[in-house]
Design an enzyme around this catalytic site. Structure first.
Site, mmCIF file in Angstrom:
data_model
loop_
_atom_site.group_PDB
_atom_site.id
_atom_site.type_symbol
_atom_site.label_atom_id
_atom_site.label_comp_id
_atom_site.label_asym_id
_atom_site.label_seq_id
_atom_site.Cartn_x
_atom_site.Cartn_y
_atom_site.Cartn_z
ATOM 1 N N SER A 135 0.826 -1.201 0.000
ATOM 2 C CA SER A 135 0.000 0.000 0.000
ATOM 3 C C SER A 135 0.860 1.251 0.000
ATOM 4 O O SER A 135 1.996 1.261 0.500
ATOM 5 C CB SER A 135 -0.936 0.016 1.216
ATOM 6 N N TYR A 148 -2.519 0.537 10.870
ATOM 7 C CA TYR A 148 -2.353 0.185 9.458
ATOM 8 C C TYR A 148 -1.085 0.825 8.895
ATOM 9 O O TYR A 148 -0.282 0.171 8.230
ATOM 10 C CB TYR A 148 -3.576 0.644 8.674
ATOM 11 N N LYS A 152 2.166 -1.293 7.589
ATOM 12 C CA LYS A 152 2.538 -1.259 6.176
ATOM 13 C C LYS A 152 3.951 -0.702 5.983
ATOM 14 O O LYS A 152 4.662 -1.107 5.055
ATOM 15 C CB LYS A 152 1.514 -0.462 5.371
#
Length: 260
Positions: A135, A148, A152
Site C-alpha cells: 500500500s 495500518y 505497512k
C-alpha cells in the site's frame, strides 16, 4: 518474467486485489493456488480461474506452514508468492491492543513466516519471487489509521531487507503500493474515501495489470498510482514540509467531523 506454468500462491485472493491478481496470473499461464480466510470465496475464485483452493489462515505460524505445504503438494514447488492478505483494524492512537496485535500479525508477520519457509529453497536453486501488497501507506502514511500505517511501513521495510539481502541469490522482491482501490477496505473507510481517492480510486484489475507489467522488469516498487512516486520524493527531500501538508489534511478532516 514469463509466468507460464509457474507455481504461484496468492493470499487474500477471495476478493479485491488478491482476486484480480490471481485472475490475471492465471490468464497469463500461471498455476495458481488461491488462499483466503473466507473458504467459500477461495473455492469460488479457484473454480472460476481453474486454480487450486487452499483456504485458511495465511498469517499465523501454523497457518502459513499449512498453506505452504498444501501449495507445494499441488504445485510441486512454489515459484512466486504474493503476500496480499491484509487488514485495517482500529483507528488512531487509542486502537485496542488486540487490533494492533492482529494488524501486525497479518500485515507483517505473515510475510516473515512465509519468507522463512520459501527463501532457503529459492536460494538453493537460484530463483524465486516474493511480492507483498504494501500500500502507499507503507511509503507515506495513512491519516487516521496508526496501526495500518505502522504495519505497512514494516511490511515495506521487510521487503526492502529481503531484496537487499537475497537479490544476488536470484530472489526477486517486489512491493505493490497503490492508493485508493475499489475494494471492501475502501468501502469501509467512509470518512477517508475522498482522501484515498484523491488521485482516482483504481479497480483491482488496474492494480493487477500494473503488477503484471512490473513482473517483466523486476522493479521493486510497483506503483499503480504513478503520482505516489512524486509524493515519496517530496517526503524524502523536505520531510517537514510534507508533514505540515499531512497535518493540514488531518485538521481539515477534523473540521469536517471525519476524524476525532
Amino acid at each position: 518474467m514469463p509466468v507460464w506454468n509457474k507455481g504461484v500462491v496468492v493470499t487474500g485472493a477471495g476478493h479485491g486485489i488478491g482476486r484480480a491478481l490471481a485472475t490475471r496470473l492465471a490468464a497469463g499461464g500461471a498455476r495458481v493456488v488461491v488462499n483466503d480466510l473466507d473458504a467459500e470465496a477461495a473455492i469460488r475464485v479457484a473454480e472460476e480461474l481453474g486454480g487450486f483452493a487452499a483456504p485458511g489462515d495465511a498469517a499465523s505460524e501454523q497457518g502459513v506452514a499449512a498453506l505452504v505445504e498444501a501449495a507445494r503438494g499441488h504445485l510441486g514447488s512454489i515459484d512466486i508468492w504474493f503476500g496480499n492478505a491484509g487488514i485495517d483494524r482500529g483507528h488512531g492512537l487509542w486502537a485496542a491492543e488486540e487490533d494492533w496485535a492482529a494488524t501486525h500479525e497479518v500485515n507483517v508477520m505473515a510475510h516473515v513466516r512465509a519468507a522463512r519457509l520459501l527463501i532457503p529453497g529459492w536460494v538453493e536453486r537460484g530463483s524465486g519471487r516474493f511480492v507483498v501488497t504494501a500500500s502507499a501507506a507503507g511509503l507515506l502514511t495513512m491519516i487516521g489509521s496508526a496501526a495500518y500505517s505502522v504495519s505497512k511501513h514494516a511490511c515495506l521495510a521487510f521487503a526492502e531487507w529481503l531484496s537487499a539481502t537475497y537479490r544476488h541469490r536470484g530472489v526477486v522482491v517486489q512491493a505493490i503500493c497503490p492508493q485508493g482501490v475499489q475494494t471492501r477496505m475502501l468501502d469501509n473507510a467512509a470518512p477517508l474515501q475522498e482522501l484515498l481517492s484523491h488521485d482516482a480510486a483504481l479497480t483491482p484489475e488496474d492494480v493487477a495489470e500494473a503488477t503484471w507489467q512490473a513482473l517483466h522488469d523486476d522493479r521493486f516498487l510497483v506503483l499503480p498510482h504513478p503520482q505516489v512516486a512524486d509524493y515519496y520524493t517530496h517526503r524524502a527531500l523536505d520531510t517537514d514540509r510534507w508533514l505540515n501538508a499531512m497535518n493540514k489534511l488531518q485538521r481539515r478532516l477534523e473540521d469536517q467531523g471525519a476524524l476525532r
